[in-house]
Motif scaffolding. Structure first.
Motif, PDB file in Angstrom:
ATOM      1  N   ILE A 237     -73.248  27.002  17.246  1.00 30.39           N
ATOM      2  CA  ILE A 237     -74.000  26.043  16.438  1.00 30.39           C
ATOM      3  C   ILE A 237     -73.266  25.733  15.134  1.00 30.39           C
ATOM      4  CG2 ILE A 237     -76.170  25.639  15.200  1.00 30.39           C
ATOM      5  CD1 ILE A 237     -77.487  27.433  17.428  1.00 30.39           C
ATOM      6  N   GLY A 238     -72.773  26.754  14.459  1.00 24.27           N
ATOM      7  CA  GLY A 238     -72.020  26.546  13.225  1.00 24.27           C
ATOM      8  C   GLY A 238     -70.786  25.693  13.456  1.00 24.27           C
ATOM      9  N   LYS A 239     -70.080  25.949  14.555  1.00 21.89           N
ATOM     10  CA  LYS A 239     -68.894  25.150  14.886  1.00 21.89           C
ATOM     11  C   LYS A 239     -69.261  23.699  15.143  1.00 21.89           C
ATOM     12  CE  LYS A 239     -65.354  27.497  17.121  1.00 21.89           C
ATOM     13  NZ  LYS A 239     -64.769  28.192  18.277  1.00 21.89           N
TER      14      LYS A 239
ATOM     15  N   ASN B 142     -67.305  36.236   6.213  1.00 23.62           N
ATOM     16  CA  ASN B 142     -67.301  34.775   6.142  1.00 23.62           C
ATOM     17  C   ASN B 142     -65.876  34.255   5.988  1.00 23.62           C
ATOM     18  OD1 ASN B 142     -70.061  35.009   6.192  1.00 23.62           O
ATOM     19  ND2 ASN B 142     -70.414  33.839   4.332  1.00 23.62           N
ATOM     20  N   HIS B 143     -65.078  34.929   5.151  1.00 25.84           N
ATOM     21  CA  HIS B 143     -63.678  34.509   4.963  1.00 25.84           C
ATOM     22  C   HIS B 143     -62.970  34.506   6.314  1.00 25.84           C
ATOM     23  CE1 HIS B 143     -63.838  36.529   0.676  1.00 25.84           C
ATOM     24  NE2 HIS B 143     -64.842  35.696   0.893  1.00 25.84           N
ATOM     25  N   ALA B 144     -63.176  35.566   7.088  1.00 32.13           N
ATOM     26  CA  ALA B 144     -62.514  35.681   8.396  1.00 32.13           C
ATOM     27  C   ALA B 144     -63.004  34.601   9.359  1.00 32.13           C
ATOM     28  CB  ALA B 144     -62.755  37.070   8.983  1.00 32.13           C
ATOM     29  N   THR B 145     -64.309  34.349   9.369  1.00 30.32           N
ATOM     30  CA  THR B 145     -64.857  33.320  10.261  1.00 30.32           C
ATOM     31  C   THR B 145     -64.291  31.950   9.908  1.00 30.32           C
ATOM     32  OG1 THR B 145     -66.883  34.567  10.642  1.00 30.32           O
ATOM     33  CG2 THR B 145     -66.978  32.182  11.027  1.00 30.32           C
ATOM     34  N   PHE B 146     -64.311  31.608   8.621  1.00 32.05           N
ATOM     35  CA  PHE B 146     -63.803  30.295   8.215  1.00 32.05           C
ATOM     36  C   PHE B 146     -62.302  30.176   8.468  1.00 32.05           C
ATOM     37  CE2 PHE B 146     -67.697  30.217   5.407  1.00 32.05           C
ATOM     38  CZ  PHE B 146     -68.351  29.246   6.157  1.00 32.05           C
ATOM     39  N   THR B 147     -61.564  31.269   8.302  1.00 29.07           N
ATOM     40  CA  THR B 147     -60.130  31.247   8.619  1.00 29.07           C
ATOM     41  C   THR B 147     -59.935  30.976  10.107  1.00 29.07           C
ATOM     42  OG1 THR B 147     -59.588  32.715   6.773  1.00 29.07           O
ATOM     43  CG2 THR B 147     -57.992  32.586   8.573  1.00 29.07           C
TER      44      THR B 147
ATOM     45  N   ARG C 110     -58.350  27.495   5.042  1.00 31.34           N
ATOM     46  CA  ARG C 110     -57.439  28.396   4.334  1.00 31.34           C
ATOM     47  C   ARG C 110     -57.897  28.515   2.887  1.00 31.34           C
ATOM     48  NH1 ARG C 110     -54.051  25.602   1.139  1.00 31.34           N
ATOM     49  NH2 ARG C 110     -53.864  23.384   1.555  1.00 31.34           N
ATOM     50  N   LYS C 111     -57.691  29.698   2.336  1.00 29.93           N
ATOM     51  CA  LYS C 111     -58.055  29.956   0.937  1.00 29.93           C
ATOM     52  C   LYS C 111     -57.151  29.138   0.041  1.00 29.93           C
ATOM     53  CE  LYS C 111     -58.032  33.674  -2.454  1.00 29.93           C
ATOM     54  NZ  LYS C 111     -57.802  35.119  -2.653  1.00 29.93           N
TER      55      LYS C 111
ATOM     56  N   ARG D 245     -60.303  25.356   2.264  1.00 32.75           N
ATOM     57  CA  ARG D 245     -60.184  23.966   2.723  1.00 32.75           C
ATOM     58  C   ARG D 245     -59.669  23.924   4.154  1.00 32.75           C
ATOM     59  NH1 ARG D 245     -59.967  19.842  -1.526  1.00 32.75           N
ATOM     60  NH2 ARG D 245     -60.270  20.886  -3.514  1.00 32.75           N
ATOM     61  N   LYS D 246     -60.071  22.863   4.831  1.00 29.93           N
ATOM     62  CA  LYS D 246     -59.563  22.581   6.176  1.00 29.93           C
ATOM     63  C   LYS D 246     -59.122  21.140   6.215  1.00 29.93           C
ATOM     64  CE  LYS D 246     -60.672  22.583  11.059  1.00 29.93           C
ATOM     65  NZ  LYS D 246     -61.659  22.861  12.092  1.00 29.93           N
ATOM     66  N   ALA D 247     -57.841  20.925   6.518  1.00 30.37           N
ATOM     67  CA  ALA D 247     -57.307  19.561   6.602  1.00 30.37           C
ATOM     68  C   ALA D 247     -57.938  18.851   7.782  1.00 30.37           C
ATOM     69  CB  ALA D 247     -55.793  19.595   6.750  1.00 30.37           C
ATOM     70  N   ILE D 248     -58.189  17.546   7.587  1.00 29.18           N
ATOM     71  CA  ILE D 248     -58.740  16.712   8.647  1.00 29.18           C
ATOM     72  C   ILE D 248     -57.570  15.930   9.268  1.00 29.18           C
ATOM     73  CG2 ILE D 248     -60.304  14.786   9.183  1.00 29.18           C
ATOM     74  CD1 ILE D 248     -61.690  17.382   8.260  1.00 29.18           C
ATOM     75  N   ALA D 249     -57.423  16.087  10.556  1.00 26.81           N
ATOM     76  CA  ALA D 249     -56.304  15.417  11.256  1.00 26.81           C
ATOM     77  C   ALA D 249     -56.549  13.932  11.364  1.00 26.81           C
ATOM     78  CB  ALA D 249     -56.126  16.031  12.641  1.00 26.81           C
TER      79      ALA D 249
END
Length: 159
Positions: free
Chosen positions: A95-97, A126-131, A136-137, A155-159
């Motif tokens: 669900i989170g994804k 949470n850091h590990a899940t988001f990674t 990335r931090k 942040r996560k870059a958007i392709a």
């Protein structure tokens, strides 16, 4: 869990009390672990509704039951992701994804280059899940009045 549906929160959405309960239940594990306490504790049904209508917010439902939510706020270059919450009983089911994928699509539609979020320094899981989800931090932050790091930005870059 049956099929999960996701809907945008708008004036037609009514169960703000239930949404607040979802957030507080999902964030309860933080109580006593993070300092300062979560801003979720200051939410009310009324200011949660105002937040949803001023931002881009979605709820995940399993039938009639709210099981997750996400709030997004466009910034100059990023889409800020906040209050990503999934009921503990519904976690680990994607669900989170799905909610984050919707945030990515929203960022793309708005021409923004990345997703940005903040998570507390103490919440290493949470850091590990988001990674694992491609974040990335990027920096460390501190809340007003604190002389130590209290959160990290990712942040996560958007392709």
């Amino acid at each position: 869990m049956s099929d999960i549906t996701i809907r945008r929160l708008d004036d037609g959405f009514d169960p703000w009390d239930e949404l607040l309960d979802l957030i507080l239940t999902s964030f309860a594990y933080m109580n006593g672990r993070i300092d300062p306490p979560s801003s979720a504790l200051a939410l009310t049904p009324a200011n949660l509704k105002a937040k949803a209508l001023n931002e881009i917010a979605y709820a995940a439902l399993d039938g009639e039951q709210l099981v997750g939510c996400i709030f997004c706020r466009p910034e100059a270059e990023s889409l800020y992701v906040g209050k990503l919450a999934v009921l503990p009983a519904a976690q680990g089911k994607g669900i989170g994804k799905r909610l984050l994928a919707l945030a990515e699509a929203t960022a793309r539609d708005l021409g923004l280059k990345d997703l940005r979020l903040e998570t507390r320094i103490e919440l290493i899981d949470n850091h590990a899940t988001f990674t694992a989800w491609g974040f990335r931090k990027t920096t460390e932050n501190r809340h007003a009045g604190f002389d130590r790091t209290t959160s990290i930005e990712m942040r996560k870059a958007i392709a």
